[in-house]
Design an enzyme around this catalytic site. Structure first.
Site, PDB file in Angstrom:
ATOM      1  CB  SER A 165      -0.851  -0.051   1.273  1.00  0.00           C
ATOM      2  OG  SER A 165      -1.456   1.184   1.522  1.00  0.00           O
ATOM      3  CE1 TYR A 221      -4.026  -3.126   5.789  1.00  0.00           C
ATOM      4  CE2 TYR A 221      -3.538  -0.797   5.423  1.00  0.00           C
ATOM      5  CZ  TYR A 221      -3.800  -2.053   4.926  1.00  0.00           C
ATOM      6  OH  TYR A 221      -3.825  -2.261   3.572  1.00  0.00           O
ATOM      7  CE  LYS A 258      -1.468  -4.593   3.423  1.00  0.00           C
ATOM      8  NZ  LYS A 258      -1.727  -5.892   2.830  1.00  0.00           N
TER       9      LYS A 258
HETATM   10  P1  NAD Z   1     -11.026  -7.152   1.249  1.00  0.00           P
HETATM   11  O1  NAD Z   1     -11.256  -7.149   2.724  1.00  0.00           O
HETATM   12  O2  NAD Z   1     -12.185  -6.858   0.367  1.00  0.00           O
HETATM   13  O3  NAD Z   1     -10.390  -8.532   0.776  1.00  0.00           O
HETATM   14  C1  NAD Z   1      -9.549  -9.296   1.603  1.00  0.00           C
HETATM   15  C2  NAD Z   1     -10.098 -10.709   1.614  1.00  0.00           C
HETATM   16  O4  NAD Z   1      -9.236 -11.525   2.409  1.00  0.00           O
HETATM   17  C3  NAD Z   1     -11.493 -10.832   2.207  1.00  0.00           C
HETATM   18  O5  NAD Z   1     -12.310 -11.571   1.328  1.00  0.00           O
HETATM   19  C4  NAD Z   1     -11.288 -11.571   3.538  1.00  0.00           C
HETATM   20  O6  NAD Z   1     -12.387 -12.405   3.844  1.00  0.00           O
HETATM   21  C5  NAD Z   1     -10.025 -12.359   3.237  1.00  0.00           C
HETATM   22  N1  NAD Z   1      -9.178 -12.680   4.398  1.00  0.00           N
HETATM   23  C6  NAD Z   1      -8.759 -11.845   5.389  1.00  0.00           C
HETATM   24  N2  NAD Z   1      -7.967 -12.523   6.235  1.00  0.00           N
HETATM   25  C7  NAD Z   1      -7.879 -13.803   5.780  1.00  0.00           C
HETATM   26  C8  NAD Z   1      -7.212 -14.976   6.214  1.00  0.00           C
HETATM   27  N3  NAD Z   1      -6.460 -14.981   7.319  1.00  0.00           N
HETATM   28  N4  NAD Z   1      -7.341 -16.110   5.488  1.00  0.00           N
HETATM   29  C9  NAD Z   1      -8.108 -16.136   4.363  1.00  0.00           C
HETATM   30  N5  NAD Z   1      -8.764 -15.060   3.908  1.00  0.00           N
HETATM   31  C10 NAD Z   1      -8.651 -13.908   4.610  1.00  0.00           C
HETATM   32  O7  NAD Z   1      -9.828  -6.110   0.971  1.00  0.00           O
HETATM   33  P2  NAD Z   1      -9.305  -5.510  -0.397  1.00  0.00           P
HETATM   34  O8  NAD Z   1      -9.651  -4.074  -0.415  1.00  0.00           O
HETATM   35  O9  NAD Z   1      -9.690  -6.371  -1.516  1.00  0.00           O
HETATM   36  O10 NAD Z   1      -7.749  -5.600  -0.135  1.00  0.00           O
HETATM   37  C11 NAD Z   1      -6.963  -6.663  -0.629  1.00  0.00           C
HETATM   38  C12 NAD Z   1      -5.521  -6.456  -0.221  1.00  0.00           C
HETATM   39  O11 NAD Z   1      -5.075  -5.202  -0.730  1.00  0.00           O
HETATM   40  C13 NAD Z   1      -5.288  -6.402   1.283  1.00  0.00           C
HETATM   41  O12 NAD Z   1      -4.058  -7.011   1.560  1.00  0.00           O
HETATM   42  C14 NAD Z   1      -5.226  -4.916   1.567  1.00  0.00           C
HETATM   43  O13 NAD Z   1      -4.460  -4.641   2.718  1.00  0.00           O
HETATM   44  C15 NAD Z   1      -4.525  -4.417   0.317  1.00  0.00           C
HETATM   45  N6  NAD Z   1      -4.775  -3.008   0.011  1.00  0.00           N
HETATM   46  C16 NAD Z   1      -6.060  -2.551  -0.094  1.00  0.00           C
HETATM   47  C17 NAD Z   1      -6.292  -1.205  -0.372  1.00  0.00           C
HETATM   48  C18 NAD Z   1      -7.690  -0.665  -0.461  1.00  0.00           C
HETATM   49  O14 NAD Z   1      -7.855   0.553  -0.369  1.00  0.00           O
HETATM   50  N7  NAD Z   1      -8.718  -1.478  -0.646  1.00  0.00           N
HETATM   51  C19 NAD Z   1      -5.209  -0.342  -0.555  1.00  0.00           C
HETATM   52  C20 NAD Z   1      -3.911  -0.841  -0.449  1.00  0.00           C
HETATM   53  C21 NAD Z   1      -3.709  -2.188  -0.162  1.00  0.00           C
HETATM   54  C1  WQD Z   2      -9.715   9.295   1.219  1.00  0.00           C
HETATM   55  C2  WQD Z   2      -9.937  10.767   1.519  1.00  0.00           C
HETATM   56  C3  WQD Z   2     -10.407  11.257   3.822  1.00  0.00           C
HETATM   57  C4  WQD Z   2     -14.235   9.239   4.135  1.00  0.00           C
HETATM   58  C5  WQD Z   2      -7.108   4.325   3.304  1.00  0.00           C
HETATM   59  C6  WQD Z   2      -6.039   3.666   4.113  1.00  0.00           C
HETATM   60  C7  WQD Z   2      -4.878   3.294   3.237  1.00  0.00           C
HETATM   61  C8  WQD Z   2      -5.327   2.481   2.036  1.00  0.00           C
HETATM   62  C9  WQD Z   2      -6.494   3.091   1.336  1.00  0.00           C
HETATM   63  C10 WQD Z   2      -5.027   0.151   2.447  1.00  0.00           C
HETATM   64  C11 WQD Z   2      -9.269  11.226   2.821  1.00  0.00           C
HETATM   65  C12 WQD Z   2     -11.596  11.579   2.947  1.00  0.00           C
HETATM   66  C13 WQD Z   2     -13.049   9.736   3.640  1.00  0.00           C
HETATM   67  C14 WQD Z   2     -15.262  10.142   4.463  1.00  0.00           C
HETATM   68  C15 WQD Z   2     -13.862  11.969   3.781  1.00  0.00           C
HETATM   69  N1  WQD Z   2      -5.765   1.184   2.406  1.00  0.00           N
HETATM   70  N2  WQD Z   2     -12.875  11.075   3.475  1.00  0.00           N
HETATM   71  N3  WQD Z   2     -15.040  11.480   4.277  1.00  0.00           N
HETATM   72  O1  WQD Z   2      -7.422   7.395   3.981  1.00  0.00           O
HETATM   73  O2  WQD Z   2      -6.530   7.679   1.622  1.00  0.00           O
HETATM   74  O3  WQD Z   2      -6.553   5.469   2.658  1.00  0.00           O
HETATM   75  O4  WQD Z   2      -7.520   3.420   2.277  1.00  0.00           O
HETATM   76  O5  WQD Z   2      -3.861   0.031   2.378  1.00  0.00           O
HETATM   77  O6  WQD Z   2      -3.990   2.585   4.027  1.00  0.00           O
HETATM   78  O7  WQD Z   2      -5.618   4.570   5.121  1.00  0.00           O
HETATM   79  O8  WQD Z   2      -8.694   6.479   1.969  1.00  0.00           O
HETATM   80  O9  WQD Z   2     -11.054   6.477   1.296  1.00  0.00           O
HETATM   81  O10 WQD Z   2     -10.493   6.520   3.751  1.00  0.00           O
HETATM   82  O11 WQD Z   2     -10.058   8.540   2.382  1.00  0.00           O
HETATM   83  O12 WQD Z   2     -13.715  13.183   3.650  1.00  0.00           O
HETATM   84  O13 WQD Z   2     -16.339   9.763   4.952  1.00  0.00           O
HETATM   85  O14 WQD Z   2     -11.355  10.964   1.724  1.00  0.00           O
HETATM   86  O15 WQD Z   2     -10.258  12.216   4.829  1.00  0.00           O
HETATM   87  O16 WQD Z   2      -8.804  12.511   2.631  1.00  0.00           O
HETATM   88  P1  WQD Z   2      -7.264   6.867   2.617  1.00  0.00           P
HETATM   89  P2  WQD Z   2     -10.158   6.933   2.369  1.00  0.00           P
END
Ligand code: NAD
Ligand code: WQD
Length: 342
Positions: free
Chosen positions: A125, A150, A154
């Site tokens: 991330s 969290y 990562k």
């Molecule tokens: P998500 O929660 O939709 O998907 C994760 C999936 O993993 C879920 O289906 C959950 O049931 C499963 N899971 C969790 N722990 C598990 C375990 N121990 N064993 C088996 N399954 C398990 O999340 P996402 O948004 O699809 O994110 C996927 C990956 O990307 C994650 O590693 C997350 O940290 C990373 N990521 C997400 C974002 C974002 O904004 N969505 C941003 C950066 C990184």
């Molecule tokens: C985006 C912008 C908020 C909700 C998070 C995790 C990051 C990554 C992605 C996994 C910010 C604003 C949000 C609301 C708002 N995940 N906001 N009102 O914070 O960039 O990142 O998700 O790795 O680790 O921290 O994403 O969608 O929460 O927020 O004004 O109700 O929207 O303040 O500026 P963020 P977000």
């Protein structure tokens, strides 16, 4: 046919990646414990691709169960999405996050060499960069102290992969640092399904527009940005999914001599929270009920990606416009309503 293990494959980004993998000719085995998703997602994937992925319900923390899956299937590669991802919850329940996110990866790495699995793509991330000194930010930027357990998982995960590869383990890894994934598959068969009150911006916007939430709170308009709201690099989830297919191709065909490669996955364009709301209003034709409130603790002011390395080395580029992406998020929210899910 090459067989890929997709952990977390019924989740948001995982499900979109499964679709792209199948469409690129890979066979997919999903492992998910359904802690943040449901098997309905398998139906959505099947409706898009015409092919039901193999599904194994298990927790990646359970080494014995995972070993059983490795014995049953000969995998060519792994894409590891499974993790707990709620930043706020990780502050409340740090041990849950450390156990889930660290042990899951350790278990997979441990099983790879003994089962002849060559490569693992890891979901990292942009959170590892903290508040950037300069934007856009490239992969050589310093890693800042994590703001949450969290975020720390990562960083530690990236280090675990580096240390394991440097120890001489016979594996390769591609670490993908996602910026802010948003939107849904254009078919609206799969998308993001937040449980409870959404913490992320886009599901909060679409839930407000459809009437599930009364009003969106915009967290701060007094930042040092042109309109005062925070700036992010919002990346379409299907574009993001496609990058995983390219990464798997690259690893499995040994296109790189490097054992570990790191790529930013973003559009290269920063958009503010207020600008994104305007795009949503335009594509949905609906004014959004929102108000400006105080800043949210821990928010980064502005961050967007320098995606040149992914563009040049992977030959991947984000393609969707933000209008298309917000339209897909809105279509998905409307589909959930039609189906009575939300
Ligand atoms: P998500 O929660 O939709 O998907 C994760 C999936 O993993 C879920 O289906 C959950 O049931 C499963 N899971 C969790 N722990 C598990 C375990 N121990 N064993 C088996 N399954 C398990 O999340 P996402 O948004 O699809 O994110 C996927 C990956 O990307 C994650 O590693 C997350 O940290 C990373 N990521 C997400 C974002 C974002 O904004 N969505 C941003 C950066 C990184
Ligand atoms: C985006 C912008 C908020 C909700 C998070 C995790 C990051 C990554 C992605 C996994 C910010 C604003 C949000 C609301 C708002 N995940 N906001 N009102 O914070 O960039 O990142 O998700 O790795 O680790 O921290 O994403 O969608 O929460 O927020 O004004 O109700 O929207 O303040 O500026 P963020 P977000």
């Amino acid at each position: 046919m090459k067989k890929i293990l997709v952990t977390g494959g019924t989740g948001y980004i995982g499900s979109h990646t499964v679709v792209e993998l199948q469409q690129a000719g890979y066979e997919v085995v999903i492992v998910d414990d359904l802690s943040n998703s449901s098997t309905d997602v398998l139906d959505g994937i099947t409706r898009i691709t015409g092919e039901r992925p193999i599904f194994e319900k298990l927790d990646c923390v359970d080494l014995e169960a995972l070993k059983g899956v490795f014995e049953k299937h000969q995998f060519d590669g792994i894409i590891h999405f499974a993790a707990s991802k709620a930043v706020g919850e990780s502050v409340q329940k740090p041990l849950l996050y450390y156990r889930n996110n660290l042990v899951s990866l350790i278990n997979l790495l441990e099983l790879m060499p003994t089962h002849g699995v060559k490569g693992i793509v890891f979901s990292s991330s942009c959170t590892v960069y903290g508040e950037p000194n300069v934007n856009p930010i490239d992969e050589s930027a310093p890693i800042k102290p994590a703001e949450s357990p969290y975020g720390n998982t990562k960083q530690i995960n990236e280090e675990i992969i580096q240390d394991f590869v440097h120890s001489g383990a016979p594996i390769k890894s591609i670490i993908l640092r996602y910026f802010n994934p948003i939107g849904a598959h254009p078919s609206a068969e799969i998308g993001e399904l937040p449980i409870g009150v959404p913490q992320n911006l886009v599901p909060y916007i679409t839930q407000t527009a459809i009437g599930i939430r009364e009003q969106l709170s915009v967290f701060g308009d007094d930042y040092n940005t042109p309109d005062g709201s925070c700036i992010r690099d919002f990346i379409n989830v299907v574009d993001l999914a496609k990058a995983h297919v390219v990464a798997i191709d690259r690893m499995l065909t040994d296109k790189s001599d490097e054992a570990i490669e790191i790529f930013n996955l973003g559009t290269g364009v920063g958009l503010s929270v207020l600008e994104l709301i305007k795009v949503f209003e335009k594509v949905s034709g609906k004014p959004l009920n929102y108000k400006i409130v105080g800043r949210r603790e821990g928010d980064i002011e502005q961050i967007w990606a320098q995606p040149d390395k992914a563009n040049k080395v992977l030959g991947w580029k984000a393609e969707a416009t933000v209008e298309e992406t917000m339209a897909s998020a809105w279509k998905w929210q409307q589909r959930l309503k039609e189906k009575g899910i939300m």
